[in-house]
Enzyme design. Structure first.
Site, PDB file in Angstrom:
ATOM      1  N   ASP A 240      32.135  21.560  -3.299  1.00  0.00           N
ATOM      2  CA  ASP A 240      31.855  22.158  -1.979  1.00  0.00           C
ATOM      3  C   ASP A 240      30.376  22.550  -1.877  1.00  0.00           C
ATOM      4  O   ASP A 240      29.733  22.318  -0.856  1.00  0.00           O
ATOM      5  CB  ASP A 240      32.715  23.412  -1.759  1.00  0.00           C
ATOM      6  CG  ASP A 240      34.163  23.077  -1.406  1.00  0.00           C
ATOM      7  OD1 ASP A 240      34.431  21.932  -1.020  1.00  0.00           O
ATOM      8  OD2 ASP A 240      35.025  23.976  -1.531  1.00  0.00           O
ATOM      9  N   GLN A 336      13.266  -1.748   9.750  1.00  0.00           N
ATOM     10  CA  GLN A 336      13.149  -2.575  10.956  1.00  0.00           C
ATOM     11  C   GLN A 336      11.792  -2.367  11.633  1.00  0.00           C
ATOM     12  O   GLN A 336      11.138  -3.327  12.037  1.00  0.00           O
ATOM     13  CB  GLN A 336      14.299  -2.218  11.920  1.00  0.00           C
ATOM     14  CG  GLN A 336      14.444  -3.163  13.090  1.00  0.00           C
ATOM     15  CD  GLN A 336      14.946  -4.547  12.662  1.00  0.00           C
ATOM     16  OE1 GLN A 336      15.474  -4.709  11.573  1.00  0.00           O
ATOM     17  NE2 GLN A 336      14.729  -5.532  13.507  1.00  0.00           N
ATOM     18  N   GLY A 339       9.215  -4.127   9.939  1.00  0.00           N
ATOM     19  CA  GLY A 339       9.342  -5.585  10.009  1.00  0.00           C
ATOM     20  C   GLY A 339       9.325  -6.212   8.622  1.00  0.00           C
ATOM     21  O   GLY A 339       9.890  -5.657   7.674  1.00  0.00           O
ATOM     22  N   GLY A 340       8.635  -7.354   8.507  1.00  0.00           N
ATOM     23  CA  GLY A 340       8.583  -8.066   7.220  1.00  0.00           C
ATOM     24  C   GLY A 340       8.008  -7.197   6.106  1.00  0.00           C
ATOM     25  O   GLY A 340       8.454  -7.254   4.954  1.00  0.00           O
ATOM     26  N   GLU A 363      29.333  12.447  -4.792  1.00  0.00           N
ATOM     27  CA  GLU A 363      29.901  13.774  -4.491  1.00  0.00           C
ATOM     28  C   GLU A 363      30.953  13.697  -3.377  1.00  0.00           C
ATOM     29  O   GLU A 363      31.103  14.593  -2.546  1.00  0.00           O
ATOM     30  CB  GLU A 363      28.800  14.796  -4.223  1.00  0.00           C
ATOM     31  CG  GLU A 363      27.951  14.951  -5.491  1.00  0.00           C
ATOM     32  CD  GLU A 363      27.225  16.257  -5.638  1.00  0.00           C
ATOM     33  OE1 GLU A 363      27.687  17.262  -5.094  1.00  0.00           O
ATOM     34  OE2 GLU A 363      26.200  16.259  -6.345  1.00  0.00           O
ATOM     35  N   GLY A 364      31.701  12.598  -3.412  1.00  0.00           N
ATOM     36  CA  GLY A 364      32.739  12.334  -2.420  1.00  0.00           C
ATOM     37  C   GLY A 364      32.225  11.375  -1.374  1.00  0.00           C
ATOM     38  O   GLY A 364      31.226  11.661  -0.703  1.00  0.00           O
ATOM     39  N   GLU A 367      34.058   8.864   3.553  1.00  0.00           N
ATOM     40  CA  GLU A 367      35.458   8.821   4.007  1.00  0.00           C
ATOM     41  C   GLU A 367      36.189  10.083   3.511  1.00  0.00           C
ATOM     42  O   GLU A 367      36.951  10.705   4.251  1.00  0.00           O
ATOM     43  CB  GLU A 367      36.158   7.557   3.476  1.00  0.00           C
ATOM     44  CG  GLU A 367      35.706   6.256   4.135  1.00  0.00           C
ATOM     45  CD  GLU A 367      34.300   5.803   3.696  1.00  0.00           C
ATOM     46  OE1 GLU A 367      33.808   6.266   2.658  1.00  0.00           O
ATOM     47  OE2 GLU A 367      33.706   4.978   4.419  1.00  0.00           O
TER      48      GLU A 367
END
Ligand code: CAA
Length: 383
Positions: A240, A336, A339-340, A363-364, A367
């Site tokens: 937690d 992005q 770019g290249g 740590e989980g 999901e």
């Protein structure tokens, strides 16, 4: 609800930022490429109190609050996510359970040198057969006289191989599933305790993770943390708090992506002007800033709830999930925008892209965080 950090917390940010810029930035890219443990920076982090931030000063720690801890991990990770997780594991996955569940004698031996950064700790929960379902673990410890005889294997253990002590979760009563789990403090040098070479990972490659092997390791009964059968709850409560550290790590990675995207967009020219002049780029930057600020507020809120002694598990899960997803998304956008160039190792964008992914997993998984958040909602623990 407080939305402003205090002057003390701002000072911690400034101090850690200066430390990271001076000591971490010059080695971050190369340590990642070479998968090299940043040994030279461990004592420097210790000197600054970064390895025992939340630990009581009486036990050698810095006595800082959880919000300050989140800020420190964010700032370290903004420059190098590997440094962030090395510190996070020692603070929240190792020192917190030792200082929370340990006896006075255990705290002296297993907290003080670790909070001072003279020694390093790790947390051993996952196994080859037990990731999201740690209660399914197969490591066992059989009580024989004054010792527990430990057998089994642990997987993906951050700081593994470097840690002087590992909290190992194992079954002292395998028939009882999670209720039969206990936590043992297993020390480097105990006969039968060995580990693998570091795993070959996609990201956070300067932070080593190994498998741990236990072959009839005789662990003194004094090294039992908490009571027999407490192990699962110690593991869950520890996670937690640990998830606040991972949320902060994700936040730092995302912040780095934003800053590097802004700088590149202003400098890179296409069609006769900086790409920052195009709305397509500005909208990406704006969305990054919005999601990062939302992640920051969720992370600091979870930390503030822990500081206030209130329930913080679901808030930590929410922060870890949102910040982790934001880091991965922001890193994708960062590549992005570059770019290249973003697809080469000449720029840090690709390192952030590789580092961000783990924040959605460890740590989980995210999901599992949604399972925690959904469960809390249905129980009425979250509004
Ligand atoms: N605090 C206290 N108690 C808790 C708890 C918590 N957060 N979560 C569960 N419990 C208690 C329950 O109340 C229940 O108690 P009783 O037996 O008294 O009824 C008991 O634990 C069992 O609870 P569940 O039935 O909910 O347990 P479960 O087996 O279904 O698992 C889970 C719940 C949320 C899925 C949990 O297994 C989980 O968090 N899984 C993910 C594991 C994980 O995060 N692994 C990370 C590995 S460490 C790592 O990644 C470190 C690194 O590299 C840096």
């Amino acid at each position: 609800m407080q939305f402003e950090t205090t002057p003390e917390q701002d000072l911690i940010r400034q101090t850690v930022r200066e430390f990271a810029e001076k000591n971490v930035r010059p080695i971050a890219a190369k340590a990642d490429q070479e998968k090299r443990w940043p040994a030279e920076n461990i004592p420097k982090m210790a000197e600054l109190g970064l390895l025992g931030l939340n630990t009581d000063p009486a036990l050698g720690g810095a006595g800082a609050d959880m919000v300050s801890y989140a800020i420190a991990i964010e700032e370290l990770s903004r420059v190098c996510a590997s440094h962030g997780v090395i510190a996070s594991v020692n603070n929240s996955l190792y020192l917190w359970p030792v200082t929370t569940f340990g006896t006075d004698a255990q705290k002296q031996k297993f907290a003080t040198p670790y909070a001072q950064g003279k020694k390093l700790g790790a947390y051993g929960l996952s196994e080859p057969v037990a990731g999201s379902d740690p209660a399914g673990g197969q490591s066992t410890a059989q009580k024989k006289g004054d010792v527990y005889v430990l057998n089994g294997q642990k997987n993906f253990i951050t700081n593994g191989g470097h840690a002087d002590t590992v909290i190992v979760f194992c079954k002292t009563d395998p028939a009882q599933r999670h209720k039969g789990m206990s936590a043992l403090l297993v020390e480097k040098g105990m006969p039968g305790f060995t580990w693998s070479e570091p795993e070959h990972k996609v990201g956070i490659r300067a932070a080593h993770s190994t498998q741990l092997y236990f072959d009839n390791v005789e662990v003194p009964k004094e090294n039992l943390l908490g009571k027999e059968g407490d192990g699962f709850k110690i593991a869950m409560k520890t996670l937690d708090g640990g998830r606040i550290g991972i949320a902060a790590q994700a936040l730092g990675i995302a912040q780095a992506c934003l800053e590097e995207s802004v700088a590149y967009a202003k400098e890179r020219e296409q069609f006769g002007k900086p790409i920052a002049d195009f709305q397509a780029i500005q909208f990406k930057l704006a969305d990054m800033a919005m999601r990062i600020q939302a992640s920051r507020l969720l992370t600091y809120q979870a930390a503030a709830l822990k500081d206030a002694g209130k329930s913080y598990g679901p808030a930590a899960a929410m922060a870890k999930c949102f910040a982790g997803d934001t880091a991965m998304w922001a890193a994708t956008e960062c590549v992005q925008i570059h770019g290249g160039n973003g697809y080469t190792t000449d720029y840090a964008a690709e390192r952030h892209f590789r580092d961000a992914k783990i924040t959605q997993i460890y740590e989980g998984t995210n999901e599992i965080q949604r399972v925690v958040v959904g469960g809390a909602l249905l129980k009425g623990d979250l509004r």
